[in-house]
Design a protein around this motif. Structure first.
Motif, PDB file in Angstrom:
ATOM      1  N   UNK A  68       0.812  -1.221   0.000  1.00 12.51           N
ATOM      2  CA  UNK A  68       0.000   0.000   0.000  1.00 12.51           C
ATOM      3  C   UNK A  68       0.847   1.273   0.000  1.00 12.51           C
ATOM      4  N   UNK A  69       1.759   1.418  -0.951  1.00 17.24           N
ATOM      5  CA  UNK A  69       2.677   2.563  -0.903  1.00 17.24           C
ATOM      6  C   UNK A  69       1.992   3.900  -1.162  1.00 17.24           C
ATOM      7  N   UNK A  70       2.519   4.932  -0.529  1.00 17.09           N
ATOM      8  CA  UNK A  70       2.176   6.320  -0.820  1.00 17.09           C
ATOM      9  C   UNK A  70       3.492   7.068  -0.968  1.00 17.09           C
ATOM     10  N   UNK A  71       3.549   8.041  -1.865  1.00 15.29           N
ATOM     11  CA  UNK A  71       4.833   8.670  -2.169  1.00 15.29           C
ATOM     12  C   UNK A  71       4.665  10.174  -2.309  1.00 15.29           C
ATOM     13  N   UNK A  72       5.722  10.897  -1.920  1.00 14.51           N
ATOM     14  CA  UNK A  72       5.735  12.357  -1.995  1.00 14.51           C
ATOM     15  C   UNK A  72       7.141  12.807  -2.358  1.00 14.51           C
ATOM     16  N   UNK A  73       7.226  13.818  -3.241  1.00  9.81           N
ATOM     17  CA  UNK A  73       8.515  14.420  -3.552  1.00  9.81           C
ATOM     18  C   UNK A  73       8.632  15.736  -2.786  1.00  9.81           C
ATOM     19  N   UNK A  74       9.747  15.914  -2.075  1.00  5.70           N
ATOM     20  CA  UNK A  74       9.945  17.127  -1.304  1.00  5.70           C
ATOM     21  C   UNK A  74      10.740  18.126  -2.145  1.00  5.70           C
ATOM     22  N   UNK A  75      10.848  19.383  -1.704  1.00  8.69           N
ATOM     23  CA  UNK A  75      11.465  20.425  -2.545  1.00  8.69           C
ATOM     24  C   UNK A  75      12.882  20.144  -3.012  1.00  8.69           C
ATOM     25  N   UNK A  76      13.687  19.392  -2.269  1.00  6.08           N
ATOM     26  CA  UNK A  76      15.054  19.129  -2.728  1.00  6.08           C
ATOM     27  C   UNK A  76      15.130  18.019  -3.760  1.00  6.08           C
ATOM     28  N   UNK A  77      13.980  17.480  -4.164  1.00  2.00           N
ATOM     29  CA  UNK A  77      13.941  16.464  -5.207  1.00  2.00           C
ATOM     30  C   UNK A  77      13.872  15.042  -4.704  1.00  2.00           C
ATOM     31  N   UNK A  78      14.005  14.823  -3.403  1.00  3.44           N
ATOM     32  CA  UNK A  78      13.958  13.479  -2.840  1.00  3.44           C
ATOM     33  C   UNK A  78      12.520  12.976  -2.773  1.00  3.44           C
ATOM     34  N   UNK A  79      12.347  11.713  -3.115  1.00  6.81           N
ATOM     35  CA  UNK A  79      11.057  11.056  -2.981  1.00  6.81           C
ATOM     36  C   UNK A  79      11.025  10.265  -1.676  1.00  6.81           C
ATOM     37  N   UNK A  80       9.892  10.343  -0.984  1.00  7.99           N
ATOM     38  CA  UNK A  80       9.677   9.550   0.225  1.00  7.99           C
ATOM     39  C   UNK A  80       8.478   8.644   0.013  1.00  7.99           C
ATOM     40  N   UNK A  81       8.625   7.394   0.424  1.00  6.55           N
ATOM     41  CA  UNK A  81       7.570   6.397   0.286  1.00  6.55           C
ATOM     42  C   UNK A  81       7.262   5.805   1.662  1.00  6.55           C
ATOM     43  N   UNK A  82       5.982   5.700   1.983  1.00 13.08           N
ATOM     44  CA  UNK A  82       5.508   5.127   3.230  1.00 13.08           C
ATOM     45  C   UNK A  82       4.621   3.929   2.878  1.00 13.08           C
TER      46      UNK A  82
ATOM     47  N   UNK B  22     -13.138   0.478  12.991  1.00 13.20           N
ATOM     48  CA  UNK B  22     -11.936   1.035  12.372  1.00 13.20           C
ATOM     49  C   UNK B  22     -12.147   2.512  12.049  1.00 13.20           C
ATOM     50  N   UNK B  23     -11.087   3.166  11.655  1.00  9.68           N
ATOM     51  CA  UNK B  23     -11.217   4.572  11.319  1.00  9.68           C
ATOM     52  C   UNK B  23      -9.977   5.129  10.666  1.00  9.68           C
ATOM     53  N   UNK B  24     -10.009   6.423  10.398  1.00  3.77           N
ATOM     54  CA  UNK B  24      -8.924   7.133   9.737  1.00  3.77           C
ATOM     55  C   UNK B  24      -8.423   8.225  10.667  1.00  3.77           C
ATOM     56  N   UNK B  25      -7.101   8.257  10.852  1.00  2.00           N
ATOM     57  CA  UNK B  25      -6.469   9.250  11.700  1.00  2.00           C
ATOM     58  C   UNK B  25      -5.512  10.126  10.930  1.00  2.00           C
ATOM     59  N   UNK B  26      -4.918  11.102  11.633  1.00  3.46           N
ATOM     60  CA  UNK B  26      -4.004  12.037  10.994  1.00  3.46           C
ATOM     61  C   UNK B  26      -2.884  12.382  11.963  1.00  3.46           C
ATOM     62  N   UNK B  27      -1.689  12.555  11.418  1.00  2.00           N
ATOM     63  CA  UNK B  27      -0.515  12.909  12.199  1.00  2.00           C
ATOM     64  C   UNK B  27       0.325  13.888  11.392  1.00  2.00           C
ATOM     65  N   UNK B  28       1.188  14.648  12.072  1.00  2.00           N
ATOM     66  CA  UNK B  28       2.030  15.621  11.376  1.00  2.00           C
ATOM     67  C   UNK B  28       3.472  15.531  11.861  1.00  2.00           C
ATOM     68  N   UNK B  29       4.383  16.040  11.030  1.00  2.00           N
ATOM     69  CA  UNK B  29       5.799  16.120  11.381  1.00  2.00           C
ATOM     70  C   UNK B  29       6.425  17.302  10.663  1.00  2.00           C
ATOM     71  N   UNK B  30       7.542  17.783  11.194  1.00  2.00           N
ATOM     72  CA  UNK B  30       8.258  18.894  10.570  1.00  2.00           C
ATOM     73  C   UNK B  30       9.174  18.432   9.453  1.00  2.00           C
ATOM     74  N   UNK B  31       9.521  17.144   9.455  1.00  2.15           N
ATOM     75  CA  UNK B  31      10.373  16.581   8.411  1.00  2.15           C
ATOM     76  C   UNK B  31       9.735  15.312   7.890  1.00  2.15           C
ATOM     77  N   UNK B  32      10.042  14.901   6.668  1.00  5.40           N
ATOM     78  CA  UNK B  32       9.400  13.706   6.115  1.00  5.40           C
ATOM     79  C   UNK B  32       9.813  12.413   6.804  1.00  5.40           C
ATOM     80  N   UNK B  33      10.913  12.448   7.554  1.00  7.90           N
ATOM     81  CA  UNK B  33      11.366  11.245   8.240  1.00  7.90           C
ATOM     82  C   UNK B  33      10.836  11.146   9.661  1.00  7.90           C
TER      83      UNK B  33
END
Length: 338
Positions: free
Chosen positions: A44-58, A125-136
Motif C-alpha cells: 500500500x505505498x504512498x509517495x511524496x517528492x519534497x522540494x530538494x527532489x527526494x522522494x519519500x515512500x511510506x 476502524x477509522x482514519x487518523x491524521x498525524x504531522x511532522x516537521x520533516x518527512x522522516x
C-alpha cells in the motif's frame, strides 16, 4: 468470500524490518531498471517528492512500525526509519494495525493520513491524521478524523487527500463504497457540518484521484489483494468532469454501479498488482505509478513495490504498456542535481 479473501490484507509477510541495502532494486544498466524497486514486503505505498527532489515512500506497517523509504530516482530506495515511535503510536483502535497511509505536504508541514483497524472490525476502524516537521518524522498523532460507526461508513480505511480551489477533501473506502468529505482549513479534522458523499460503489478500495485536461480520474483496486499466487487484485479506473462525480468507465457505466475500466492486471511475473500511490511526475513531465504486487517467483515474500510509467491515450484515458507490470523498463528522468 470476498471479505475472507481480505483477511490477510494488512498482515505483513516477512515482518522483520530489513537493512537499507536489501531494499535497493537490481540495476539493469544506466538507462533502465528492473522491477521490483523495493524487493521486500511494503504494501500500500504512498509517495511524496519534497522540494530538494527526494522522494519519500511510506507503506503499511510491519511490527508496529510504519516504514519510510527514500529515493533520488524512484528506482533505488533506502529504508530510513518509521513514522511513529512506540510511545507515539496512534492509540485509536488500541489493538489495531496501521494500514494504507497517505503522505502530503500541507501548509509547511508533513501530514500523514492513516487507517487503523483489526480484521473484522469494520465498524470500529477509522482514519487518523498525524504531522511532522520533516518527512522522516517522527510524526505526532492527532487522533481520529472519524471512526466508521461515527460517520456511518462501514470499513472506513484507505484515505487519500485532495485539494482544489482552497478546499480540502478526504476520499476513502474499501468494498463498502467510496466516499468523499470536505476537511477543515488546516486539513486536520472534518469541516463542521460536512457530510460524506458516495462517489463509487462496492467494487473497489485504495482510491486515488488525478486531474488532467479537465477530467478527474478515480483510480482504485478491485479483487482479492492478499492470497499470494491466487490473488486477483488489479488496478481499475473511472473519470468525471466534476470532483463529486458522476464517475463513469470507458463505456459510460456509472462507478456508483461498479462501472470501472481496467488499467493494470497480473502478468506471469507479478500477481495481484494494485493499491498504487498517486501518480508522480518526473522531471520530463512523465507520469509514474508505484504499486504493490506478489513476485510470482517468491509469493511468500509478501507484496513488493513495483514502478511503471503511465501513458495517456488519444481518448484521454491513462494506460500502462500491455496493461501489465514491466520486468525491465527505461528509468524516469530525474534531475539529480536538484
Amino acid at each position: 468470500m470476498k471479505h475472507m479473501n481480505r483477511i490477510f490484507k494488512y498482515l505483513s509477510f516477512g515482518l522483520l524490518m530489513v537493512a537499507a541495502t536489501e531494499t535497493i532494486s537490481v540495476k539493469a544498466d544506466d538507462n533502465t531498471y528492473r522491477n521490483p524497486v523495493i524487493n521486500v514486503n511494503a504494501p500500500d505505498p504512498t509517495v511524496l517528492r519534497i522540494p530538494d527532489g527526494t522522494y519519500y515512500l511510506y507503506a503499511t506497517e510491519s511490527r508496529h512500525k510504519l516504514p519510510i523509504y527514500k529515493s533520488r530516482d524512484l528506482v533505488n530506495w533506502d529504508l530510513v526509519g518509521a513514522a511513529f515511535t512506540e510511545e507515539g503510536r496512534p492509540s485509536m483502535v488500541p489493538d489495531g494495525n496501521i494500514w494504507a497511509p497517505d503522505i502530503q505536504y500541507i501548509d509547511g508541514r508533513y501530514v500523514l493520513y492513516y487507517s487503523k483497524s483489526k480484521w473484522g472490525g469494520e465498524w470500529e476502524c477509522g482514519i487518523g491524521v498525524a504531522t511532522a516537521d520533516t518527512p522522516e518524522g517522527p510524526f505526532t498523532d492527532y487522533g481520529p478524523l472519524f471512526i466508521s460507526k461515527e460517520i456511518g461508513v462501514q470499513n472506513s480505511i484507505d484515505p487519500i487527500y485532495y485539494s482544489e480551489n482552497g478546499h480540502r477533501y478526504l476520499l476513502w473506502g474499501s468494498f463498502r463504497g467510496i466516499y468523499i468529505i470536505e476537511l477543515s482549513d488546516d486539513a486536520l479534522s472534518v469541516k463542521p457540518g460536512a457530510k460524506p458523499v458516495q462517489i463509487a460503489g462496492t467494487f473497489t478500495e485504495a482510491t486515488n484521484i488525478f486531474k488532467r485536461d479537465g477530467y478527474y480520474y478515480l483510480i482504485g483496486s478491485a479483487g482479492s489483494c492478499c492470497e499470494g499466487e491466487n490473488s486477483t487484485y488489479r488496478v481499475v479506473m473511472a473519470r468525471a468532469e466534476n470532483l463529486m462525480g458522476p464517475y463513469v468507465d470507458k463505456n459510460g457505466n456509472p462507478a456508483l454501479e461498479n462501472g470501472f475500466s481496467l488499467l493494470m492486471e497480473r502478468s506471469d511475473k507479478v500477481i495481484g498488482p494494485g493499491h498504487n500511490a498517486n501518480f508522480v511526475t518526473d522531471d520530463a513531465g512523465q507520469h509514474w505509478m508505484l504499486y504493490h504486487g506478489f513476485d510470482a517467483a517468491d509469493p511468500g515474500a509478501g507484496r513488493k513495490v513495483y514502478l511503471d510509467r503511465v501513458y495517456w491515450g488519444a481518448d484521454g484515458w491513462p494506460y500502462v504498456e500491455n496493461r501489465q507490470p514491466s520486468a525491465e523498463a527505461v528509468k524516469p528522468v530525474i534531475n539529480t542535481g536538484k
